[in-house]
Structure formats: C-alpha cells, structure tokens
Design a protein around this motif. Structure first.
Motif, short mmCIF file in Angstrom:
data_model
loop_
_atom_site.label_atom_id
_atom_site.label_comp_id
_atom_site.label_asym_id
_atom_site.label_seq_id
_atom_site.Cartn_x
_atom_site.Cartn_y
_atom_site.Cartn_z
N LEU A 100 -1.29 4.32 -18.45
CA LEU A 100 -2.33 3.78 -17.56
C LEU A 100 -2.21 4.31 -16.14
O LEU A 100 -3.15 4.18 -15.35
CB LEU A 100 -2.28 2.25 -17.57
N GLY A 101 -1.07 4.87 -15.77
CA GLY A 101 -0.91 5.47 -14.45
C GLY A 101 -0.71 4.48 -13.32
O GLY A 101 -0.98 4.79 -12.16
N LEU A 102 -0.18 3.29 -13.62
CA LEU A 102 0.08 2.30 -12.57
C LEU A 102 1.39 2.64 -11.86
O LEU A 102 2.34 3.09 -12.49
CB LEU A 102 0.14 0.89 -13.16
N ALA A 103 1.45 2.40 -10.57
CA ALA A 103 2.64 2.71 -9.78
C ALA A 103 3.67 1.60 -9.88
O ALA A 103 3.37 0.43 -9.64
CB ALA A 103 2.24 2.92 -8.32
N LEU A 104 4.90 1.96 -10.23
CA LEU A 104 5.99 1.00 -10.35
C LEU A 104 6.36 0.47 -8.96
O LEU A 104 6.61 1.25 -8.04
CB LEU A 104 7.20 1.68 -10.99
N LEU A 105 6.38 -0.85 -8.81
CA LEU A 105 6.82 -1.47 -7.55
C LEU A 105 8.28 -1.88 -7.63
O LEU A 105 9.06 -1.60 -6.73
CB LEU A 105 5.96 -2.69 -7.22
N TRP A 106 8.65 -2.60 -8.69
CA TRP A 106 10.04 -3.01 -8.90
C TRP A 106 10.21 -3.46 -10.34
O TRP A 106 9.25 -3.70 -11.05
CB TRP A 106 10.46 -4.12 -7.94
N GLU A 107 11.46 -3.55 -10.75
CA GLU A 107 11.75 -4.06 -12.09
C GLU A 107 13.06 -4.81 -12.10
O GLU A 107 13.93 -4.59 -11.27
CB GLU A 107 11.73 -2.95 -13.12
#
Length: 123
Positions: free
Chosen positions: A27-34
C-alpha cells in the motif's frame, strides 16, 4: 465534545510481520513506529493507521478506506502488486472494473492478508 486532534483507524490482525509488508510496501504507507504488538503508519499528509496483533477476528464491514484522487490508477497500481479486489454484482453495490458508484463518489474494496476489508474512495 472531546478535544481530539486526530482519529486513527486501528486494524486487528494475526500476522504482524506479514501485514507490515502489506501496509508498508504494497500500500506504500510510511512507517512511523512499531512495537512487538502494533505498528503505526502515516497515510498522506496528516492521517495515520495502526495495525495491532490479536487473535483472529472476523469483521463484516470495511475497517478503513483510503481517499484517492484517481481511483482507476490506484486500482491498477494495487492490482500490479497482486492485490485482489472484491467485486459486487447485486444489492446496493455493483462494481464494474472493481469500482462502484456511490452517489457522487466511487469506491473499490480489497482485503489485507488477514481478511480485513479495506477500501479506496474517490470523490
């Protein structure tokens, strides 16, 4: 009314690592945190989406949809990444080339790797 500054859809899933690849790469969403239990992504300029690990659940409705400027292009892009769209042939939704007319807007639906229904919306 509460003084919220952001509403974040939260999607339950079983396989966090597999879903990280789907939401981040497909989907191409930007990772913020995990964390070991959840992952937060940025969607566009101001929206966010969280996914979190939990035992299998069954949902019957769209959990979140992504507003797009060109739904045909978005459908083609996701199909090129092997995303399968849900087609409807009767009832209030009828899709043609995976897209349904919804009053002045249009929508298309697909599932993430855990079977959660997500959508695209233009208009």
């Amino acid at each position: 009314m509460i003084a919220a500054t952001l509403v974040v859809p939260t999607v339950p899933l079983v396989h966090l690592e597999r879903s990280r690849a789907f939401y981040g790469e497909t989907l191409g969403l930007a990772l913020l945190w995990e964390s070991p239990a959840s992952i937060r992504f940025r969607c566009g300029d101001t929206s966010e989406l969280s996914i979190f690990k939990r035992p299998s659940t069954k949902t019957e409705h769209t959990l979140a949809h992504f507003e797009v400027a060109d739904i045909e292009a978005a459908v083609k892009e996701l199909e090129a990444k092997s995303v399968e769209f849900i087609d409807y042939t009767e009832g209030p939704l009828v899709t043609k080339d995976h897209i349904a007319q919804l009053g002045p807007s249009r929508g298309a639906w697909f599932r993430d790797p855990d079977g959660n229904t997500l959508g695209l919306r233009q208009g």
